[in-house]
Enzyme design. Structure first.
Site, PDB file in Angstrom:
ATOM      1  CG  HIS A   1      -1.863   1.086   1.342  1.00 45.09           C
ATOM      2  ND1 HIS A   1      -1.701   2.207   2.121  1.00 45.09           N
ATOM      3  CD2 HIS A   1      -3.041   1.234   0.716  1.00 45.09           C
ATOM      4  CE1 HIS A   1      -2.738   2.999   1.974  1.00 45.09           C
ATOM      5  NE2 HIS A   1      -3.572   2.431   1.132  1.00 45.09           N
TER       6      HIS A   1
ATOM      7  CG  HIS B   1       5.449   1.033  10.869  1.00 48.29           C
ATOM      8  ND1 HIS B   1       5.216   1.991   9.909  1.00 48.29           N
ATOM      9  CD2 HIS B   1       4.662  -0.030  10.536  1.00 48.29           C
ATOM     10  CE1 HIS B   1       4.333   1.535   9.034  1.00 48.29           C
ATOM     11  NE2 HIS B   1       3.978   0.314   9.382  1.00 48.29           N
TER      12      HIS B   1
ATOM     13  CG  ASP C   1       0.949  -2.341  10.801  1.00 50.18           C
ATOM     14  OD1 ASP C   1       0.641  -3.321  11.507  1.00 50.18           O
ATOM     15  OD2 ASP C   1       1.902  -2.343   9.998  1.00 50.18           O
TER      16      ASP C   1
ATOM     17  N   GLY D   1      -0.121   2.566  10.463  1.00 43.79           N
ATOM     18  CA  GLY D   1      -1.305   3.220   9.894  1.00 43.79           C
ATOM     19  C   GLY D   1      -2.298   3.690  10.936  1.00 43.79           C
TER      20      GLY D   1
ATOM     21  CB  THR E   1      -8.509  20.677   2.165  1.00 40.78           C
ATOM     22  OG1 THR E   1      -8.767  19.289   1.952  1.00 40.78           O
ATOM     23  CG2 THR E   1      -8.984  21.459   0.965  1.00 40.78           C
TER      24      THR E   1
HETATM   25 FE   LIG Z   1       2.585  -1.106   8.335  1.00 44.41          FE
END
Ligand SMILES: [Fe+2]
Length: 584
Positions: free
Chosen positions: A11, A125, A144, A298, A521
């Site tokens: 991702h 991470h 995550d 995440g 934004t």
């Molecule tokens: Fe991850």
């Protein structure tokens, strides 16, 4: 010492370059390929990082990859062998898993022949938060969906060392729990989670007792999913029919009306996530009794939960990696590789900004505007004039697309590729939704405020440069366009040191209006990545109804937009092949 960090394959692929321990470039592949959340090998981002630092492949000391492909493969094959998995699904899992060879891809795609450092997913991470936090020691929480096997890790860090103290393993996962609720509520998994968070304040946690049945908080660092309510182990849908029965309603179809029921489910899921995270933060403090907490993964993009962890938890200081999702894994992998090779920490300074992406050269931008035939105003030697003009437009209620300097790394627009407007206008939220975002009206926009005025307008006593915390709006000025239904806002603070032109714009807006705040934004159309190049900006502006485009030193008004711009969509592949970006 040049170290390239790469994250890809699941991702939001990304690449970064660490030069003598300093991040000199970082970008997500989606910004170049124009495929949202692009998970393919980040070849364009890789090329950009090398170009930005003016180095060649031969100058790279090491490439760091953000997870262990062998461990991940083992987990994927385990999923294929679970009892109850259909033959067809098993074959699909195996096909997909065995076709992925990221380490070979690094060599094949880039021609790089040097050492490759493999770094565990959650260590990447953890490193992405701690090594850029400026803390000398800290506790680290990573949460995550899943990487290899762990889904939540608890660590302590001191100087160069990160020590993992506990973990929760797949398939128990807070990220996958929240993804299942996202799926149930009719939003896209891995994309719509922040919509659930945005919807939550409109509801009440009426279903908390039911949601507590699907995730059971456990002792110490543990928690367990009740797998009768989840189906992600067996099919692409995240939740089972039993969840629909439990909640007493079928799942919402994508695009269907959002009712009070959906808001209440969102509120209940958000409440449970916050309460479990808060409990886990308290547990982490017993393992690693520091004043400093670092977060990534995440789930750390859930700004509402982060704020509760800081305000109600035992830690005094919080640093969340701005690219907390998998894109940011490349930063942690590169930092860990740096430590392993040098034996010292990367740059000790706290990350002060994320303007790490490509910029448009002023002359290149002018050439593109000239060749398009559009009328524009040239402010190349008159920045004050540019800012004056834009402040006037904002006061008139115009919506402005603002492209200036190097693009942001991570999911948020922070004043380099932004849409900005006057936050005091009551209709501004609806207007921007209609002009460009074409999105659900319930989601609020974020305010950006000059750092020195933040405490006067928000219940915020520290800098928030990455829009990663929420707080109550306390301003005497009414700010309907950026205030959520519960009176909160997701604030970005800005200083001249981090983004000079953006801070000057705010300062002039403040001088003329008494309001040091703008609505900010991301500059993108629905379903598209945030703009990167001048060409993306022109294409996106042309296809939207935004009033004004600031493109570096040039200003284009909607009235001057030629018909051709309204349908212009560059052929990205061709643009990359012919190296259009190199012209800029
Ligand atoms: Fe991850």
């Amino acid at each position: 010492m040049n170290i390239v960090g790469i994250s890809c394959g699941y991702h939001d692929s990304a690449c970064c370059l660490l030069q003598n321990g300093r991040i000199v470039a970082a970008a997500q592949e989606e910004r170049f390929s124009r495929i949202k959340n692009d998970n393919s090998f980040p070849v364009a981002a890789f090329r950009y990082c090398l170009d930005q630092a003016a180095v060649s492949i031969a100058d790279i000391a090491c490439v760091a990859f953000y997870e262990d492909p062998a461990q991940k493969l083992a987990r994927q094959l385990w999923m294929g062998m679970l009892p109850g998995v259909t033959q067809e699904r098993r074959a699909a899992i195996e096909r997909r898993a065995l076709a992925t060879h990221p380490l070979e891809e690094i060599r094949l795609v880039t021609g790089y022949e040097g050492p490759i450092e493999v770094v565990d997913h959650h260590l990447s991470h953890a490193g992405s938060a701690y090594f850029f936090s400026g803390f000398d020691e800290a506790a680290i929480l990573t949460v995550d969906g899943v990487g290899e096997w762990p889904t939540t890790t608890y660590s302590s860090a001191r100087d160069t060392e990160i020590k993992r103290l506990d973990q929760v393993d797949f398939p128990d996962s807070l990220g996958l729990f929240y993804a299942a609720i996202t799926d149930y509520l009719g939003f896209e998994v891995n994309e719509g989670e922040y919509k659930v968070m945005g919807l939550a304040p409109y509801g009440r946690p009426r279903y908390l007792d039911k949601i507590q049945q699907i995730v059971e908080d456990g002792a110490k660092g543990q928690y367990r999913l009740n797998f009768s309510y989840f189906s992600f182990l067996y099919q692409d849908r995240m939740f089972s029919d039993a969840l629909c029965e439990l909640l007493g309603a079928p799942a919402r179809a994508s695009g269907a009306e959002i009712t009070q029921f959906h808001m209440d489910v969102a509120s209940s899921a958000q409440r449970l996530l916050e309460e479990i995270l808060l409990a886990k933060v308290r547990y982490l403090h017993t393992l690693a009794p520091s004043e400093n907490l670092c977060m990534a993964g995440g789930v750390a993009l859930n700004v509402v939960a982060n704020s509760r962890c800081l305000n109600e938890g035992p830690f005094r200081h919080l640093f969340v990696q701005p690219a907390a999702g998998d894109a940011g894994g490349c930063l942690g992998a590169a930092a860990i590789a740096h430590v392993r090779r040098i034996g010292a920490r990367p740059d000790r300074e706290r990350l002060r900004h994320v303007y790490l992406g490509p910029s448009n050269s002023v002359e290149g931008t002018k050439r593109i505007l000239d060749s398009s035939g559009v009328a524009y105003r040239d402010y190349r030697h008159d920045e004050t004039g540019l800012i004056d003009t834009i402040v006037s437009r904002l006061i008139e209620g115009k919506v402005v697309a603002w492209v200036s300097g190097r693009m942001e790394f991570g999911p948020r627009s922070l004043g380099a590729r932004s849409i900005i407007a006057d936050p005091r206008h009551p209709e501004m939220r609806d207007r921007i939704n209609a002009l460009v975002k074409k999105r659900e009206a319930f989601r609020p926009f974020a305010p950006v405020v000059l750092e020195e005025f933040a405490a006067q307008h928000f219940a915020l006593d520290h800098a928030s440069p990455f829009m990663l915390e929420v707080c109550q709006v306390t301003s005497a000025i009414r700010l309907p366009a950026v205030t959520h239904v519960d009176g909160s806002a997701r604030v970005q603070t800005v200083t001249r040191g981090a983004n000079r032109r953006f801070a000057d714009l705010l300062r002039h807006f403040h001088e003329r209006t008494g309001c040091p705040i703008l609505l900010n934004t991301s500059f993108n159309l629905r379903g598209e990545p945030i703009v990167c190049s001048a060409i993306d900006a022109i294409s996106t502006f042309g296809r939207s109804e935004i009033d004004v485009l600031v493109l570096e030193d040039f200003v284009v008004d909607r009235a001057d937009v030629p018909q051709a711009w309204r349908t212009f969509r560059p052929n990205t592949r061709a643009a990359l092949e012919f190296d259009v970006y190199a012209m800029l």
